[in-house]
Scaffold this active site. Structure first.
Site, short mmCIF file in Angstrom:
data_model
loop_
_atom_site.label_atom_id
_atom_site.label_comp_id
_atom_site.label_asym_id
_atom_site.label_seq_id
_atom_site.Cartn_x
_atom_site.Cartn_y
_atom_site.Cartn_z
N HIS A 304 12.32 -8.66 22.38
CA HIS A 304 11.20 -9.41 22.94
C HIS A 304 11.72 -10.42 23.94
CE1 HIS A 304 7.48 -11.67 23.23
NE2 HIS A 304 6.91 -10.59 22.73
N ASP A 361 4.92 -4.50 17.61
CA ASP A 361 4.46 -3.14 17.89
C ASP A 361 5.15 -2.09 17.05
OD1 ASP A 361 2.53 -3.76 19.68
OD2 ASP A 361 3.93 -3.92 21.35
N1 CMC Z 1 16.55 -1.20 22.97
C1 CMC Z 1 17.85 -1.26 23.35
N2 CMC Z 1 18.37 -2.28 24.05
C2 CMC Z 1 17.55 -3.29 24.36
C3 CMC Z 1 16.19 -3.30 24.00
C4 CMC Z 1 15.70 -2.20 23.27
N3 CMC Z 1 14.42 -2.15 22.88
N4 CMC Z 1 15.60 -4.42 24.46
C5 CMC Z 1 16.58 -5.10 25.10
N5 CMC Z 1 17.75 -4.43 25.04
C6 CMC Z 1 19.05 -4.86 25.53
C7 CMC Z 1 19.13 -4.78 27.04
O1 CMC Z 1 19.62 -3.55 27.47
C8 CMC Z 1 20.06 -5.93 27.33
O2 CMC Z 1 21.37 -5.50 27.03
P1 CMC Z 1 22.63 -6.01 27.92
O3 CMC Z 1 22.63 -7.50 27.80
O4 CMC Z 1 23.82 -5.39 27.28
O5 CMC Z 1 22.36 -5.55 29.30
C9 CMC Z 1 19.72 -6.99 26.29
O6 CMC Z 1 19.18 -6.24 25.19
C10 CMC Z 1 18.69 -8.01 26.78
O7 CMC Z 1 17.52 -7.29 27.18
P2 CMC Z 1 16.57 -7.64 28.39
O8 CMC Z 1 16.06 -6.39 29.00
O9 CMC Z 1 17.25 -8.64 29.27
O10 CMC Z 1 15.40 -8.38 27.63
P3 CMC Z 1 13.99 -8.74 28.24
O11 CMC Z 1 13.62 -10.03 27.63
O12 CMC Z 1 13.99 -8.66 29.73
O13 CMC Z 1 13.06 -7.55 27.71
C11 CMC Z 1 11.54 -6.31 26.42
C12 CMC Z 1 12.18 -7.68 26.66
C13 CMC Z 1 10.45 -6.45 25.35
C14 CMC Z 1 10.90 -5.79 27.72
C15 CMC Z 1 12.63 -5.31 25.93
O14 CMC Z 1 13.26 -5.80 24.76
C16 CMC Z 1 12.07 -3.91 25.70
O15 CMC Z 1 11.89 -3.18 26.66
N6 CMC Z 1 11.78 -3.54 24.41
C17 CMC Z 1 11.21 -2.27 24.11
C18 CMC Z 1 9.75 -2.26 24.47
C19 CMC Z 1 8.91 -3.02 23.47
O16 CMC Z 1 9.04 -2.83 22.26
N7 CMC Z 1 8.00 -3.85 24.00
C20 CMC Z 1 7.04 -4.58 23.19
C21 CMC Z 1 7.23 -6.05 23.27
S1 CMC Z 1 6.24 -6.87 22.01
C22 CMC Z 1 4.61 -6.64 22.48
C23 CMC Z 1 4.23 -7.43 23.68
O17 CMC Z 1 4.34 -8.65 23.65
O18 CMC Z 1 3.78 -6.79 24.64
#
Ligand code: CMC
Length: 426
Positions: A304, A361
């Site tokens: 998240h 989710d």
């Molecule tokens: N699976 C694997 N790796 C992940 C995931 C994941 N679901 N989420 C983040 N990471 C890794 C990412 O690759 C990065 O690794 P590194 O530092 O080695 O490059 C690290 O964790 C930090 O991630 P980020 O992309 O910088 O984090 P963010 O805050 O930009 O993204 C997110 C948040 C929710 C978009 C992302 O975690 C994601 O895509 N999760 C899966 C989709 C999901 O479940 N979304 C629902 C969110 S809750 C409902 C809502 O509020 O809408």
């Protein structure tokens, strides 16, 4: 109120930027004075930008705290009905008994939709994604209620909020019934909000004695509450941005639904089930985890932007998930796979080091599957629930003077060049 200032020197000139402290959370630096500096601020993804002041929802991602109007989310989810939470989001406080009865009655009165709206559904293919239908029909509501669309009129705004919250379950269930080729079911005044939605989804005109299961109804209502609002997330920011132009509220909520649809946001609950399909069975989990670690795929339902320790909604949702699975005695390999995946991910250093925990989710997808809701409806249910949050933010924006949202950019395209006719171009 400005407590103190930050000083920023740009090209030798010092700017005093007021620091503003809210009632909770990080203070902000008001950078409006930079207007005179000749620079814009640059913050892709709004990582450190607060474009609004709001009194509705507070999140402390580090502590895993979510408050709506000051009330902790677990207390609301476990004790209040979704419509009481919707009332609090809109009005600032939970309703007393009289206010509750009045609000619930108004929602009941407005839960039907104009009969002409059925024709909109008939324009869609039966296999259309229900979110595509929702974007269309919710936007189309503005064509039905144009006599109460004066956004400067407080009564019109409030009536619109009631209409939207009241009609979303009806429209959501209609989008499902249409895909099944079944007749639309009309809302019933003797059912509560969650019961009505389940009834309109699953009953048919032949079910004269239709009854809902209490555990399922309560779980549905909790899912609504846990998705009701989440401060300035992508879809809420979209609603505010669209609303800042003075656009009508139905169009603004349709824009929110479109933004919610993406798999990084509300589309994640559907993506969780698709991921489980792709994995297939527990033996394939290690191979799938390798793909996640090599960045080929993401583990949907994990991680998240704001919660870096735990998602407080996910905690309540997990308890509800356990209750529902116990009550229904589900023995579904997909659900067993989900539980195995959760356990493996929670113990894996890759996820621990990155603070990746199951989000709301992950569990809502599993509960909805157990209840028998088709996967394509998951994000529709999120949009139904989030409507109270979206409209509260829209109302808050309209309750005080506001500016049209108009971000700037860092331009990295071509510099000026002269037009050349097609025949002279290389
Ligand atoms: N699976 C694997 N790796 C992940 C995931 C994941 N679901 N989420 C983040 N990471 C890794 C990412 O690759 C990065 O690794 P590194 O530092 O080695 O490059 C690290 O964790 C930090 O991630 P980020 O992309 O910088 O984090 P963010 O805050 O930009 O993204 C997110 C948040 C929710 C978009 C992302 O975690 C994601 O895509 N999760 C899966 C989709 C999901 O479940 N979304 C629902 C969110 S809750 C409902 C809502 O509020 O809408």
């Amino acid at each position: 109120m400005a407590d103190t200032h930050a000083k920023l020197t740009v090209n030798g000139k010092e700017y005093e930027l007021p620091i503003i402290q809210g009632t909770l959370g990080r203070p902000v630096i008001d950078i409006a004075a930079l207007q005179a500096s000749g620079f814009w601020s640059y913050d892709p993804g709004f990582m450190v930008t607060a474009p609004v002041e709001s009194k509705i929802t507070y999140i402390d991602g580090g502590k895993g705290e979510l408050l709506h109007r000051g009330y902790p989310i677990d207390q609301l989810a476990n004790n209040a009905e979704y419509l009481e939470v919707a009332y609090a989001l809109i009005h600032g406080d939970l309703p007393n008994s009289e206010q509750k009865a009045d609000f619930f009655q108004k929602i009941r009165e407005h839960s039907g939709v104009h009969d002409q709206l059925r024709k909109f559904f008939e324009g869609f293919r039966r296999d259309a994604h229900p979110m595509a239908i929702m974007v269309g029909v919710v936007g189309a509501l503005s064509a039905f209620y144009h006599e109460h669309l004066d956004v400067s009129n407080e009564e019109d705004r409030e009536l619109t909020a009631i209409r939207l919250i009241a009609k979303m379950p009806t429209l959501a269930a209609m989008s499902y019934k249409y895909s099944q080729g079944e007749p639309f079911m009309y809302p019933r005044n003797d059912f509560n909000y969650a019961e009505n939605f389940l009834y309109m989804m699953f009953a048919t005109p032949a079910d004269v004695d239709y009854k809902t299961n209490d555990v399922i109804t309560r779980a549905m209502d909790k899912i609504f509450t846990l998705h009701a609002d989440h401060e300035q997330n992508a879809s809420t920011s979209t609603v505010r941005l669209a609303g800042s132009t003075g656009a009508n509220p139905y169009a603004c909520i349709a824009a929110g639904i479109a933004a919610l649809w993406g798999p990084s946001h509300g589309g994640a609950n559907e993506a969780v089930l698709e991921m489980l399909d792709e994995i297939g069975s527990v033996e394939n989990v290690p191979e799938f985890m390798e793909k996640v670690k090599s960045r080929e795929v993401k583990l949907m339902g994990f991680g998240h932007r704001v919660y870096k320790n735990f998602d407080p909604r996910a905690q309540v949702m997990k308890e509800t998930c356990d209750e529902v699975l116990a009550a229904l005695g589900i023995n579904d390999p997909k659900l067993e796979l989900a539980m195995a995946l959760e356990k493996i991910a929670l113990e894996d250093p890759f996820f621990i080091e990155r603070n990746l925990y199951p989000n709301v989710d992950f569990y809502s997808g599993i509960i909805l599957k157990a209840i028998g809701i088709p996967t394509s409806m998951f994000t529709v249910i999120f949009s139904l629930a989030r409507t109270s949050g979206w409209i509260s933010h829209w109302l808050e924006m309209h309750s005080a003077p506001f500016k049209i949202g108009r971000p700037r950019q860092l331009y990295t395209g071509e510099t000026r060049r002269e037009f050349v006719k097609a025949e002279d171009r290389k």
